[in-house]
Write a protein that holds these residues in place. Structure first.
Motif, PDB file in Angstrom:
ATOM      1  N   ALA A 254       0.572  -1.268  -0.186  1.00  0.00           N
ATOM      2  CA  ALA A 254       0.127  -0.178   0.453  1.00  0.00           C
ATOM      3  C   ALA A 254       0.823   1.040   0.009  1.00  0.00           C
ATOM      4  CB  ALA A 254      -0.884  -0.030   0.879  1.00  0.00           C
ATOM      5  N   THR A 255       2.007   1.377   0.281  1.00  0.00           N
ATOM      6  CA  THR A 255       2.671   2.085   0.571  1.00  0.00           C
ATOM      7  C   THR A 255       3.679   2.306  -0.520  1.00  0.00           C
ATOM      8  OG1 THR A 255       3.374   2.470   3.027  1.00  0.00           O
ATOM      9  CG2 THR A 255       5.082   3.620   2.148  1.00  0.00           C
ATOM     10  N   ALA A 256       4.312   2.155  -0.867  1.00  0.00           N
ATOM     11  CA  ALA A 256       4.237   1.443  -2.479  1.00  0.00           C
ATOM     12  C   ALA A 256       3.285   1.906  -3.817  1.00  0.00           C
ATOM     13  CB  ALA A 256       5.100   0.551  -2.894  1.00  0.00           C
ATOM     14  N   ASP A 257       2.040   1.354  -3.248  1.00  0.00           N
ATOM     15  CA  ASP A 257       1.293   2.120  -4.010  1.00  0.00           C
ATOM     16  C   ASP A 257       1.505   3.391  -4.649  1.00  0.00           C
ATOM     17  OD1 ASP A 257       0.742  -0.374  -5.411  1.00  0.00           O
ATOM     18  OD2 ASP A 257      -1.018  -0.680  -4.248  1.00  0.00           O
ATOM     19  N   PHE A 258       0.964   4.182  -2.980  1.00  0.00           N
ATOM     20  CA  PHE A 258       0.727   5.643  -2.405  1.00  0.00           C
ATOM     21  C   PHE A 258       1.466   6.426  -3.015  1.00  0.00           C
ATOM     22  CE2 PHE A 258       2.262   9.127   0.214  1.00  0.00           C
ATOM     23  CZ  PHE A 258       1.288   9.642  -0.132  1.00  0.00           C
ATOM     24  N   TYR A 259       2.835   5.969  -3.150  1.00  0.00           N
ATOM     25  CA  TYR A 259       4.619   6.675  -3.547  1.00  0.00           C
ATOM     26  C   TYR A 259       3.862   7.024  -5.109  1.00  0.00           C
ATOM     27  CZ  TYR A 259       6.423   7.476   0.809  1.00  0.00           C
ATOM     28  OH  TYR A 259       6.627   7.880   1.981  1.00  0.00           O
ATOM     29  N   ARG A 260       3.409   5.552  -5.743  1.00  0.00           N
ATOM     30  CA  ARG A 260       3.312   5.641  -7.565  1.00  0.00           C
ATOM     31  C   ARG A 260       3.065   6.296  -7.803  1.00  0.00           C
ATOM     32  NH1 ARG A 260       0.111   2.721 -10.767  1.00  0.00           N
ATOM     33  NH2 ARG A 260      -0.335   1.529  -8.521  1.00  0.00           N
ATOM     34  N   LEU A 261       1.392   6.202  -7.008  1.00  0.00           N
ATOM     35  CA  LEU A 261       0.304   7.383  -7.697  1.00  0.00           C
ATOM     36  C   LEU A 261      -0.208   8.496  -6.800  1.00  0.00           C
ATOM     37  CD1 LEU A 261      -2.782   5.212  -6.339  1.00  0.00           C
ATOM     38  CD2 LEU A 261      -2.234   5.482  -8.787  1.00  0.00           C
ATOM     39  N   ALA A 262       1.028   9.066  -6.190  1.00  0.00           N
ATOM     40  CA  ALA A 262       1.351  10.665  -5.958  1.00  0.00           C
ATOM     41  C   ALA A 262       2.372  10.782  -6.821  1.00  0.00           C
ATOM     42  CB  ALA A 262       1.785  10.019  -4.554  1.00  0.00           C
ATOM     43  N   GLY A 263       3.002   9.617  -7.524  1.00  0.00           N
ATOM     44  CA  GLY A 263       4.313  10.439  -8.004  1.00  0.00           C
ATOM     45  C   GLY A 263       5.557  10.871  -7.680  1.00  0.00           C
ATOM     46  N   ILE A 264       6.081  10.121  -6.876  1.00  0.00           N
ATOM     47  CA  ILE A 264       7.602  11.092  -6.139  1.00  0.00           C
ATOM     48  C   ILE A 264       7.956   9.663  -5.945  1.00  0.00           C
ATOM     49  CG2 ILE A 264       6.297  12.803  -4.983  1.00  0.00           C
ATOM     50  CD1 ILE A 264       5.745  11.895  -2.515  1.00  0.00           C
ATOM     51  N   SER A 265       9.376   9.520  -5.899  1.00  0.00           N
ATOM     52  CA  SER A 265      10.158   8.373  -5.282  1.00  0.00           C
ATOM     53  C   SER A 265      10.114   7.973  -3.815  1.00  0.00           C
ATOM     54  CB  SER A 265      11.338   8.726  -5.881  1.00  0.00           C
ATOM     55  OG  SER A 265      12.180   9.726  -4.968  1.00  0.00           O
TER      56      SER A 265
END
Length: 81
Positions: free
Chosen positions: A22-33
């Protein structure tokens, strides 16, 4: 290991994996590394032929090995638990 402890560890492992996804998906959707995480267990020389595996959160020695490669392998094993 007692069955209730084993089942508890399996449940917590599943929850930890879901949290990481879920954390990885959040960063991916937000467009930040994702921030780089420091390792929890560090290998440190201790004397002539020993290496300590140290928990960076508590500063306590979790184990020791005579070989650097074995110490690193043990630290990686502890990281995954």
């Amino acid at each position: 290991m007692h069955p209730s402890i084993q089942s508890r560890r399996e449940v917590l492992s599943g929850l930890r994996q879901r949290s990481q996804i879920a954390t990885a998906d959040f960063y991916r959707l937000a467009g930040i590394s994702e921030p780089v995480r420091a390792p929890r267990f560090l290998v440190s020389p201790a004397g002539l032929a020993f290496f300590h595996i140290i928990d960076s959160r508590t500063g306590k020695v979790k184990g020791f090995r005579r070989d650097h490669n074995a110490a690193c392998a043990f630290a990686r094993k502890l990281e995954q638990e």
